[in-house]
Design a protein around this motif. Structure first.
Motif, PDB file in Angstrom:
ATOM      1  N   ALA A   1       0.833  -1.205   0.000  1.00 25.55           N
ATOM      2  CA  ALA A   1       0.000   0.000   0.000  1.00 25.55           C
ATOM      3  C   ALA A   1       0.862   1.247   0.000  1.00 25.55           C
ATOM      4  O   ALA A   1       0.580   2.214  -0.696  1.00 25.55           O
ATOM      5  N   ASP A   2       1.943   1.225   0.786  1.00 25.79           N
ATOM      6  CA  ASP A   2       2.828   2.393   0.830  1.00 25.79           C
ATOM      7  C   ASP A   2       3.416   2.677  -0.537  1.00 25.79           C
ATOM      8  O   ASP A   2       3.509   3.825  -0.969  1.00 25.79           O
ATOM      9  N   LEU A   3       3.831   1.621  -1.224  1.00 21.56           N
ATOM     10  CA  LEU A   3       4.457   1.839  -2.529  1.00 21.56           C
ATOM     11  C   LEU A   3       3.468   2.432  -3.524  1.00 21.56           C
ATOM     12  O   LEU A   3       3.777   3.376  -4.245  1.00 21.56           O
TER      13      LEU A   3
ATOM     14  N   TYR B   1       9.783   8.388   0.927  1.00 20.74           N
ATOM     15  CA  TYR B   1       8.737   7.501   1.420  1.00 20.74           C
ATOM     16  C   TYR B   1       8.839   6.128   0.768  1.00 20.74           C
ATOM     17  O   TYR B   1       8.831   5.092   1.443  1.00 20.74           O
ATOM     18  N   ILE B   2       8.979   6.126  -0.557  1.00 22.34           N
ATOM     19  CA  ILE B   2       9.079   4.844  -1.264  1.00 22.34           C
ATOM     20  C   ILE B   2      10.334   4.119  -0.813  1.00 22.34           C
ATOM     21  O   ILE B   2      10.323   2.910  -0.556  1.00 22.34           O
ATOM     22  N   ALA B   3      11.408   4.887  -0.701  1.00 19.52           N
ATOM     23  CA  ALA B   3      12.667   4.253  -0.309  1.00 19.52           C
ATOM     24  C   ALA B   3      12.558   3.593   1.054  1.00 19.52           C
ATOM     25  O   ALA B   3      12.965   2.447   1.238  1.00 19.52           O
TER      26      ALA B   3
ATOM     27  N   PHE C   1      -7.919   6.489   3.360  1.00 22.86           N
ATOM     28  CA  PHE C   1      -6.686   5.867   2.873  1.00 22.86           C
ATOM     29  C   PHE C   1      -5.459   6.461   3.534  1.00 22.86           C
ATOM     30  O   PHE C   1      -4.540   5.739   3.942  1.00 22.86           O
ATOM     31  N   THR C   2      -5.438   7.781   3.672  1.00 22.85           N
ATOM     32  CA  THR C   2      -4.246   8.366   4.284  1.00 22.85           C
ATOM     33  C   THR C   2      -4.116   7.923   5.737  1.00 22.85           C
ATOM     34  O   THR C   2      -3.016   7.740   6.249  1.00 22.85           O
ATOM     35  N   LYS C   3      -5.256   7.748   6.405  1.00 19.54           N
ATOM     36  CA  LYS C   3      -5.176   7.317   7.794  1.00 19.54           C
ATOM     37  C   LYS C   3      -4.611   5.910   7.882  1.00 19.54           C
ATOM     38  O   LYS C   3      -3.776   5.604   8.732  1.00 19.54           O
ATOM     39  N   LYS C   4      -5.082   5.050   6.977  1.00 23.97           N
ATOM     40  CA  LYS C   4      -4.573   3.683   6.966  1.00 23.97           C
ATOM     41  C   LYS C   4      -3.077   3.663   6.713  1.00 23.97           C
ATOM     42  O   LYS C   4      -2.350   2.830   7.237  1.00 23.97           O
ATOM     43  N   LEU C   5      -2.632   4.582   5.892  1.00 24.36           N
ATOM     44  CA  LEU C   5      -1.211   4.619   5.571  1.00 24.36           C
ATOM     45  C   LEU C   5      -0.386   5.137   6.739  1.00 24.36           C
ATOM     46  O   LEU C   5       0.824   5.029   6.743  1.00 24.36           O
TER      47      LEU C   5
END
Lengths: 147, 343, 500
Positions: free
Chosen positions: A3-5, A47-49, C422-426
């Motif tokens: 999800a982060d990526l 962030y991606i890194a 979504f931002t909260k989940k992140l």
């Protein structure tokens, strides 16, 4: 985490689009969008890194997906029909159906309670807003037919 | 016990709902006058007798502002003259453009009227795509004029317009002049001033009249082109008003010369009025127009406006339209020269 | 000056104050309905009254509404007014721990104290405060906004980069619409509806409320109610005792609120956030903030009610409102025939002084009204989640619609809700986005205006740095940013092993 990526790449995309869009604006009007876009770009890369190095469970469980879909679909439908059915009717349908469907057990008792609750809330707020505050709430096509 | 309670609640609720729906009928229905000798009046297709239900008066700005204050002052008179409730609501955004764009999509039945501001409704569509054009708005009446004047802090080295012009000629761009907004009344006044006197200033836009006055009171800018009511408030105490852009001397500030007296043909003001969609039938507009004009004839209303630093206006629909058309020509030219006219 | 106290002791003024407090609190606690709206809605009712009574009730409504924002902030994690954003940080965790009453009492007490300090500041220190406020020009606004932005660092304790992203996203969202300086139409991509930009309240509701509500839905099989609310005896006394042991916290928060309030357009919204941030930094146990401690609620609520008095200072002395609710009061004053401005005190001094005294009384009564009133609202959280959630969303819809009478705001609210989820989940704290949104705009206006001033004078240094207040603010920014470094250094000096 995946999800982060995904998010990171979305942010990078947004920052690039906004940066190029702001080149069209005047000298003064483009300063802040450019700074913001550049900042977002930079932070997204970091962030991606950092996300690549981490491991962990995902953010979204089955329960969370179900809750998200249920709530948002219901709400989007509500907001969508609001201008057509008017405030009272849409609000009534929304609260009644939502609380009934989301309840752990869908008994007749729960249905009655949902209806009662919904009627009370709608009547209360509608009257307060319309008569005490004089705030016009959306009246839908049905209501303008002289309900 | 719980079940009875539920049923009771449901019944009460239904009762309230029915009451709510029933109340949607107009509260004040004017009783039709007993027909003596009815002269046949041309009845437009949808309107039998206007007004027959409440009228919504939309303010394109935030509550508490000048447009709001004027509307609330007019409200009791309007309700008396028109015989229906007047509901004031706010629709702020984009300096008024959100409301005026909505105006063009409103039913032209006279039941929704909008506050309008000159030069806003002229300048905005000329400068960018705002969702409406000036000729889509039919002015009903203009009832208040706010002349624009030039002021400096009370301890400023400038004591007259000549002082400022002299300094500006030798130091182009050095003098900072505050105003409210970009390509608005204040800005256009400065642009015209620069053109007429051959000078160059640095315009510093603020987000409203209050921040603009705060800036001049604190000495953050060298001068302002500001609204007469703000100038009246502080004149002689924290600011000096060097000149005012009116045809003749402004009664509330009798010692202030007009630009015209000084040889500068600058007459500018912010004017307030009411408008409706272009296709609103003339007889409806007439009813509204006469109500608003009647208010402006009221001596108490005029006195309050003058004390606060405004000029009461009594411009009817046709007069206002002619005035607007005139201003459109002037502004188009200036905007073209500075390159701000939308293509 | 003191002879007007007599005028206040009329019983009907007290009744007006109490009515105003209750009305204000009720409107303030509904998400989407702000103090500004509360005042705008109630102004017409004052026309039938004489100016003094009208002012008194409006003042009480203002106080009540700013307080009211904490009720929903604590109970459902959504600030009822933007001033209560920081109250959610510790208020809602307290509710989840079953300590909602502690939080509500703290908020009532803190608001009362803060409001009192603000009201006394208004009464006694107006001239000095106003001269400070006038010294704030474009560069000062810019640096003040930057100072506010440093709070992002505190909110993103888990991941600074996520906080920075949140702040930047907020900042970019704030640029959508017509540029405040220059008038460019930005990022509307052809939609004229977007020209007005995103309204703060809409973003607030969407970002705080909807994700929280979905989380309630997620857990509904496991947890049918947000928390069990049981009335316990002696909570109020215990809380007040605990708070009185921390006078510095209360006074400091109030002073921050007062100062922020006197600066027009700084947004009382940031008073609570700044105060919270400084409370965290000054605390011996900073890691406890955010888990649900009453000090967090106190820092925020004391500050935002002090801001009420502060915002009235420039209004009553110069006729320039310090915050949007004060702008509505300006309108009300004018309609009642008063002329706020330099002449106000000489022409209508008696009315104004009576008003200021009524504010003091209002803040004293606030504690009792808030304390008893909040208990009634607190019962709402005993509703099962499946009924509470649609009710909350229903409120959000009404709220976002009423802001500008525009359905688009409702759609935007839903959009923000999805985005916020979504931002909260992140792991991006919604507060960082909101900070970026609010402060980004203030920073941009200050920055661009300062650039214009610099070009006229010919020196960027003279405008941005070489001004007394700007210099102070810059130093404060540096302190706030570097504080964690120093704090870590000092901590090592304190011997461990000693209990608290």
């Amino acid at each position: 985490m995946k999800a982060d990526l995904v998010a990171g790449f979305v942010f990078i995309f947004v920052s690039v689009v906004m940066y190029f869009e702001s080149l069209n604006y005047s000298e003064l009007g483009s300063i802040f969008p450019k700074i913001g876009a550049a900042g977002l770009f930079l932070f997204s890369i970091i962030y991606i890194a950092t996300s690549l190095r981490e491991k962990g469970e995902g953010y979204f469980s089955k329960d969370s997906v179900e809750a998200f879909v249920f709530t948002f679909v219901a709400t989007i439908v509500y907001v969508g029909i609001l201008p057509y059915l008017g405030f009272l009717l849409s609000g009534f349908l929304y609260i009644t159906l939502f609380s009934y469907m989301a309840a752990p057990s869908r008994t007749k008792r729960v249905l009655l309670a949902s209806i009662g609750f919904s009627v009370l809330i709608n009547a209360l707020f509608y009257s307060v807003f319309r008569f005490i505050f004089n705030v016009p709430l959306p009246s839908g096509l049905l209501e303008s037919l002289g309900l | 016990m719980r079940k009875e309670l539920l049923i009771l609640v449901v019944l009460v609720g239904i009762g309230l709902l029915i009451a709510g729906c029933a109340q949607q009928q107009p509260k004040a229905t004017p009783t039709p006058a007993p027909a003596a000798t009815p002269t046949p009046t041309p009845v437009t297709t949808s309107v039998a007798k206007y007004p027959s239900k409440s009228i919504t008066y939309i303010i394109p700005f935030n509550p508490g502002g000048q447009s709001d204050i004027e509307a609330r002052r007019q409200q009791p008179y309007l309700e008396k003259y028109l015989g229906v409730p007047i509901i004031i609501t706010y629709k702020p955004g984009a300096g008024g453009a959100v409301a005026w764009a909505e105006l063009t999509r409103t039913e032209p039945d006279g039941y929704t009227i909008y506050g309008i501001n000159i030069p806003h409704i002229i300048l905005q569509p000329l400068v960018k795509d705002v969702g409406y054009t000036t000729d889509q708005i039919k002015p009903v009446a203009l009832f208040q004029r706010t002349p624009i004047g030039l002021a400096v802090p009370i301890d400023s080295p400038f004591n007259s317009v000549e002082d400022i012009i002299e300094y500006a000629k030798e130091n182009p761009g050095k003098i900072t002049v505050g105003g409210s907004g970009t390509y608005t009344g204040h800005h256009i006044t400065l642009l015209q001033f620069e053109k007429l006197t051959g000078t160059k200033f640095t315009y510093v836009p603020f987000t409203g009249a209050a921040p603009q006055m705060q800036a001049i009171l604190g000495g953050q800018v060298d001068a302002v082109f500001a609204n007469s009511n703000d100038l009246v408030k502080y004149s002689g105490k924290q600011i000096k008003v060097l000149a005012i852009a009116t045809e003749e001397r402004f009664p509330t500030l009798p010692d202030v010369p007009t630009f015209k007296e000084l040889g500068i043909d600058l007459v500018e003001s912010i004017d307030r009025g009411v408008g409706v969609p272009k296709n609103t039938p003339d007889d409806i507009v007439k009813v509204l127009e006469s109500a608003f004009l009647k208010i402006t004839q009221n001596p108490d209303v005029r006195k309050t406006m003058e004390e606060e630093g405004f000029v009461p206006l009594s411009m009817g629909s046709k007069e206002a339209k002619a005035y607007i058309n005139e201003k459109v020509k002037v502004y188009k030219e200036i905007l073209k020269e500075v390159g701000a006219l939308k293509s | 000056m003191f002879e007007f106290v007599g005028a206040l002791l009329e019983p009907h003024h007290f009744a007006l104050i109490i009515c105003g407090l209750i009305a204000g609190a009720v409107v303030g606690c509904l998400p989407g309905l702000t103090a500004t709206m509360a005042l705008a809605l109630l102004v017409p009712f004052t026309f039938a009254m004489d100016p003094t009574s009208g002012l008194i009730i409006l003042g009480a409504v203002y106080v009540g509404a700013i307080y009211g924002g904490c009720i929903s902030a604590i109970l459902i994690g959504t600030p009822g007014t933007p001033s209560a954003i920081a109250t959610t940080f510790d208020g809602y965790p307290l509710t989840k721990k079953g300590m909602a009453e502690h939080a509500l009492v703290t908020a009532a007490f803190g608001s009362s104290i803060g409001g009192l300090i603000g009201a006394f500041g208004l009464l006694l220190l107006s001239p000095i405060l106003v001269s400070i406020a006038l010294k704030f020009g474009p560069p000062e606004y810019f640096w003040l906004a930057v100072l506010g932005l440093t709070v992002i660092a505190t909110l993103s304790s888990k991941s600074l980069i996520k906080g920075l992203i949140g702040g930047t996203l907020g900042l970019l969202m704030g640029t959508v619409g017509i540029a405040p300086i220059g008038g460019d139409v930005r990022f509307t991509f052809g939609f004229t509806e977007l020209q007005a930009g995103f309204d703060l309240i809409v973003a607030l509701i969407g970002l705080f409320c909807l994700p929280e509500v979905i989380e309630m839905m997620e857990r509904r099989k496991v947890q049918l109610r947000i928390a069990e609310y049981k009335k316990k005896k002696g909570v109020a006394l215990a809380v007040v005792k605990q708070l009185l042991k921390k006078p510095i916290l209360l006074i400091r928060s109030a002073v921050i609120g007062l100062i922020v309030g006197i600066i027009p357009g700084a947004g009382g919204n940031i008073a609570g956030l700044l105060s919270y941030d400084i409370a965290v930094k000054s605390s011996k146990e900073p890691e406890k903030f955010g888990t649900g401690i009453i000090e967090g609620v106190a820092a925020s609520e004391t500050s935002n009610n002090a801001e009420v008095g502060g915002s009235l200072v420039p209004l009553l002395t110069l006729g320039i409102p310090g915050a949007p609710p004060a702008a509505v009061m300006l309108g009300a004053l004018m309609i009642h025939g008063l002329r706020p401005g330099p002449d106000l005190f000489s022409v209508s001094g008696d009315i104004v002084y009576t008003f200021m005294y009524s504010l003091i009384i209002a803040n004293i009564l606030l504690f009792f009204v808030g304390f008893y009133g909040a208990r009634i609202f607190a019962k709402l959280i005993s509703l099962p989640v499946y009924a509470l959630v649609p009710f909350i969303i229903f409120l959000c819809v009404i709220g976002s619609y009423s802001i500008r009478n525009n359905m688009l705001d409702v759609y935007a609210m839903v959009g923000f809700g999805i985005f916020g989820y979504f931002t909260k989940k992140l792991g991006i704290h919604p507060g960082t986005i909101v900070l970026g949104l609010i402060l980004g705009r203030i920073a941009e206006i200050g920055f661009v205006q300062s650039i214009l001033l610099s070009k006229a004078i010919g020196s960027y240094w003279a405008v941005f740095i070489a001004r007394p207040i700007s210099a102070i603010l810059i130093i404060l920014c540096a302190v706030m940013l570097l504080w964690p470094v120093f704090a870590g250094y000092f901590k090592k000096e304190i011997p461990t092993g000693e209990g608290d």
